[in-house]
Design an enzyme around this catalytic site. Structure first.
Site, PDB file in Angstrom:
ATOM      1  N   ASP A   2      34.735   1.758  27.996  1.00 37.07           N
ATOM      2  CA  ASP A   2      34.899   2.093  26.575  1.00 37.07           C
ATOM      3  C   ASP A   2      34.183   3.381  26.181  1.00 37.07           C
ATOM      4  O   ASP A   2      33.397   3.933  26.957  1.00 37.07           O
ATOM      5  CB  ASP A   2      34.419   0.924  25.690  1.00 37.07           C
ATOM      6  CG  ASP A   2      33.175   0.235  26.238  1.00 37.07           C
ATOM      7  OD1 ASP A   2      32.445   0.870  27.019  1.00 37.07           O
ATOM      8  OD2 ASP A   2      32.941  -0.932  25.887  1.00 37.07           O
ATOM      9  N   ASP A  35      27.889 -11.279  20.585  1.00 34.81           N
ATOM     10  CA  ASP A  35      28.990 -12.123  20.101  1.00 34.81           C
ATOM     11  C   ASP A  35      29.923 -12.533  21.249  1.00 34.81           C
ATOM     12  O   ASP A  35      31.010 -13.056  21.017  1.00 34.81           O
ATOM     13  CB  ASP A  35      29.781 -11.386  19.002  1.00 34.81           C
ATOM     14  CG  ASP A  35      30.340 -10.052  19.467  1.00 34.81           C
ATOM     15  OD1 ASP A  35      30.272  -9.755  20.686  1.00 34.81           O
ATOM     16  OD2 ASP A  35      30.848  -9.280  18.620  1.00 34.81           O
ATOM     17  N   HIS A  86      31.350 -10.495  23.404  1.00 33.55           N
ATOM     18  CA  HIS A  86      32.423  -9.549  23.739  1.00 33.55           C
ATOM     19  C   HIS A  86      32.285  -9.010  25.155  1.00 33.55           C
ATOM     20  O   HIS A  86      31.177  -8.910  25.672  1.00 33.55           O
ATOM     21  CB  HIS A  86      32.512  -8.389  22.728  1.00 33.55           C
ATOM     22  CG  HIS A  86      31.352  -7.440  22.716  1.00 33.55           C
ATOM     23  ND1 HIS A  86      30.844  -6.903  21.551  1.00 33.55           N
ATOM     24  CD2 HIS A  86      30.603  -6.893  23.695  1.00 33.55           C
ATOM     25  CE1 HIS A  86      29.856  -6.081  21.834  1.00 33.55           C
ATOM     26  NE2 HIS A  86      29.681  -6.064  23.124  1.00 33.55           N
TER      27      HIS A  86
HETATM   28  C1  F6R Z   1      29.533  -1.363  27.334  1.00 35.64           C
HETATM   29  C2  F6R Z   1      30.263  -2.527  26.900  1.00 35.64           C
HETATM   30  C3  F6R Z   1      29.643  -3.636  26.132  1.00 35.64           C
HETATM   31  C4  F6R Z   1      28.252  -4.020  26.628  1.00 35.64           C
HETATM   32  C5  F6R Z   1      27.668  -5.137  25.777  1.00 35.64           C
HETATM   33  C6  F6R Z   1      26.242  -5.459  26.178  1.00 35.64           C
HETATM   34  O1  F6R Z   1      30.351  -0.462  28.036  1.00 35.64           O
HETATM   35  O2  F6R Z   1      31.419  -2.566  27.140  1.00 35.64           O
HETATM   36  O3  F6R Z   1      30.473  -4.765  26.190  1.00 35.64           O
HETATM   37  O4  F6R Z   1      28.325  -4.414  27.965  1.00 35.64           O
HETATM   38  O5  F6R Z   1      27.686  -4.795  24.436  1.00 35.64           O
HETATM   39  O6  F6R Z   1      25.413  -4.377  25.886  1.00 35.64           O
HETATM   40  P1  F6R Z   1      23.913  -4.341  26.384  1.00 35.64           P
HETATM   41  O7  F6R Z   1      23.953  -4.275  27.873  1.00 35.64           O
HETATM   42  O8  F6R Z   1      23.345  -3.071  25.807  1.00 35.64           O
HETATM   43  O9  F6R Z   1      23.264  -5.563  25.880  1.00 35.64           O
END
Ligand code: F6R
Length: 260
Positions: free
Chosen positions: A67, A136, A138
């Site tokens: 992303d 959440d 995702h």
């Molecule tokens: C990043 C991404 C997000 C993160 C998620 C966790 O490319 O796609 O889904 O993996 O938000 O973020 P962190 O690792 O910062 O807790």
């Protein structure tokens, strides 16, 4: 899903690097799907170490990132282009022409998203997709309610995600509200998915994703439909699993089998 419980962040990262390195060694022209955020930084550090000390060779590897914030140019220090160069690409021998991150500035967003999917297909598909999960649940930026069949698309970020990611920006108002993300369906097509989760804050959500019902309200739960997903968690993130003891037992048996 295979669930591996490691003692801490460091051993989680090293275990994850082992999975990625195995694919790079066995298939030198493999396609890696990569994530940003805090979670995979230790994995990238270990891959850099393996490159420098063990000669792990990325010369023929292609990468696709999950992303990018919409509206941020690659040179912006909070863009995911920048993050990936700063945390991995600048320190290994991947060729710039083989690095792919969704464009955050493409004027024709839909065209750029469709093209990203085509490029993944032309590269032969993703061999291993590294994923973190959001508070959440995702994966990539597929927020609750995203279609579990979604492909690369433009999304509006949830308020919780904006708050979570504000830690990387000077102030919360600077966090973009839109992003381009691979879809859930895109990740489900990777040969292997490697999900990394650390910290007590994510214990409940990863337990729901792995052991709860499959629901678009927790997009990581869709990985239950993937034939080869490995979830690696640290101790702190493992406390809410109902089948925690089983996961530990199962890994112990596997390790004994591999020793023989
Ligand atoms: C990043 C991404 C997000 C993160 C998620 C966790 O490319 O796609 O889904 O993996 O938000 O973020 P962190 O690792 O910062 O807790």
């Amino acid at each position: 899903m295979r669930v591996i419980i490691e003692q801490d962040y460091d051993s989680m990262s090293k275990k994850a690097a082992g999975f990625v390195a195995e694919i790079v060694r066995n298939k030198p022209d493999c396609v890696l799907g990569l994530a940003t955020g805090s979670t995979p930084i230790g994995l990238y550090k270990e891959l850099i170490r393996m490159h420098k000390e063990e000669g792990l060779d990325f010369a023929r590897v292609t990468t696709f990132n999950l992303d990018e914030y919409y509206g941020l140019a690659p040179a912006h220090d909070q863009s995911y282009h920048y993050f990936m160069h700063d945390n991995l690409f600048n320190y290994i021998n991947v060729l710039p022409a083989k690095i792919n991150v969704p464009s955050g500035t493409a004027p024709d967003v839909n065209g750029a998203c469709a093209h990203y999917e085509e490029m993944i297909e032309e590269a032969g598909g993703i061999d291993i997709q590294v994923l973190g999960i959001g508070g959440d649940g995702h994966i990539a930026f597929n927020e609750p309610g995203s279609s579990l069949a979604s492909r690369t698309h433009l999304v509006t970020l949830d308020e919780g995600t904006i708050k979570d990611n504000a830690r990387f920006f000077e102030k919360e108002e600077d966090v973009p509200h839109l992003a381009i993300t691979m879809g859930v369906g895109t990740s489900l097509e990777a040969q292997k998915c490697l999900v990394l989760v650390n910290g007590a804050k994510k214990a409940n959500i990863i337990a729901e994703a792995v052991e709860g019902p499959i629901t678009s309200q927790i997009t990581s739960s869709a990985l239950q439909m993937h034939p080869d997903t490995v979830v690696i968690v640290d101790e702190e993130a493992s406390t809410a699993f109902k089948r925690r003891e089983f996961y530990l037992h199962s890994e112990k048996i596997l390790a004994e089998l591999l020793k023989k």
